[in-house]
Write a protein that holds these residues in place. Structure first.
Motif, PDB file in Angstrom:
ATOM      1  N   SER A  11      -1.616 -51.324  43.490  1.00 12.65           N
ATOM      2  CA  SER A  11      -1.319 -50.020  44.065  1.00 12.65           C
ATOM      3  C   SER A  11      -0.413 -49.254  43.123  1.00 12.65           C
ATOM      4  O   SER A  11       0.288 -49.847  42.294  1.00 12.65           O
ATOM      5  N   LYS A  23       2.124 -48.012  50.360  1.00 12.18           N
ATOM      6  CA  LYS A  23       0.757 -47.482  50.310  1.00 12.18           C
ATOM      7  C   LYS A  23      -0.270 -48.607  50.369  1.00 12.18           C
ATOM      8  O   LYS A  23      -1.292 -48.493  51.053  1.00 12.18           O
ATOM      9  N   ALA A  26      -0.354 -49.945  53.949  1.00 18.76           N
ATOM     10  CA  ALA A  26      -0.975 -48.963  54.842  1.00 18.76           C
ATOM     11  C   ALA A  26      -2.490 -48.929  54.662  1.00 18.76           C
ATOM     12  O   ALA A  26      -3.243 -48.885  55.641  1.00 18.76           O
ATOM     13  N   GLU A  27      -2.934 -48.967  53.425  1.00 22.50           N
ATOM     14  CA  GLU A  27      -4.380 -48.936  53.162  1.00 22.50           C
ATOM     15  C   GLU A  27      -5.046 -50.227  53.629  1.00 22.50           C
ATOM     16  O   GLU A  27      -6.114 -50.196  54.244  1.00 22.50           O
ATOM     17  N   SER A  29      -4.076 -52.175  55.991  1.00 22.52           N
ATOM     18  CA  SER A  29      -4.044 -52.275  57.457  1.00 22.52           C
ATOM     19  C   SER A  29      -5.159 -51.484  58.125  1.00 22.52           C
ATOM     20  O   SER A  29      -5.414 -51.656  59.314  1.00 22.52           O
ATOM     21  N   LYS A  30      -5.852 -50.644  57.375  1.00 23.31           N
ATOM     22  CA  LYS A  30      -7.003 -49.922  57.936  1.00 23.31           C
ATOM     23  C   LYS A  30      -8.159 -50.866  58.249  1.00 23.31           C
ATOM     24  O   LYS A  30      -8.962 -50.591  59.136  1.00 23.31           O
ATOM     25  N   THR A  31      -8.255 -51.968  57.497  1.00 19.44           N
ATOM     26  CA  THR A  31      -9.361 -52.916  57.718  1.00 19.44           C
ATOM     27  C   THR A  31      -8.897 -54.324  58.048  1.00 19.44           C
ATOM     28  O   THR A  31      -9.692 -55.119  58.535  1.00 19.44           O
ATOM     29  N   LYS A  33      -6.203 -56.915  60.065  1.00 18.72           N
ATOM     30  CA  LYS A  33      -5.262 -57.015  61.184  1.00 18.72           C
ATOM     31  C   LYS A  33      -4.360 -58.225  60.969  1.00 18.72           C
ATOM     32  O   LYS A  33      -4.660 -59.115  60.183  1.00 18.72           O
TER      33      LYS A  33
END
Length: 66
Positions: A11, A23, A26-27, A29-31, A33
């Motif tokens: 990153s 960042k 956060a990115e 955690s979009k896919t 869990k």
């Protein structure tokens, strides 16, 4: 606790290494869990015209597989 998996992420940020780390989490955690931890393995920076212009991190992110 169940099974944990570790993945490697890269990153960058124009602000700081901490921001680059945030960042990445956060990115991810979009896919993903159940993220449990992040380990910053390496830090580097890009320099242009004698100024740091980009902060980069190579990190390992651990998450639980349920």
């Amino acid at each position: 606790m169940g099974v944990l998996k570790v993945i490697e992420l890269l990153s960058s940020s124009e602000t700081s290494w901490e921001d680059a780390t945030r960042k990445a989490v956060a990115e991810a955690s979009k896919t993903l869990k159940h993220i449990r931890s992040v380990y910053v393995q390496e830090q580097s920076a890009v320099v242009n015209d004698d100024q740091v212009t980009e902060f980069r991190v190579n990190l390992k992110l651990t998450f639980e597989i349920k």
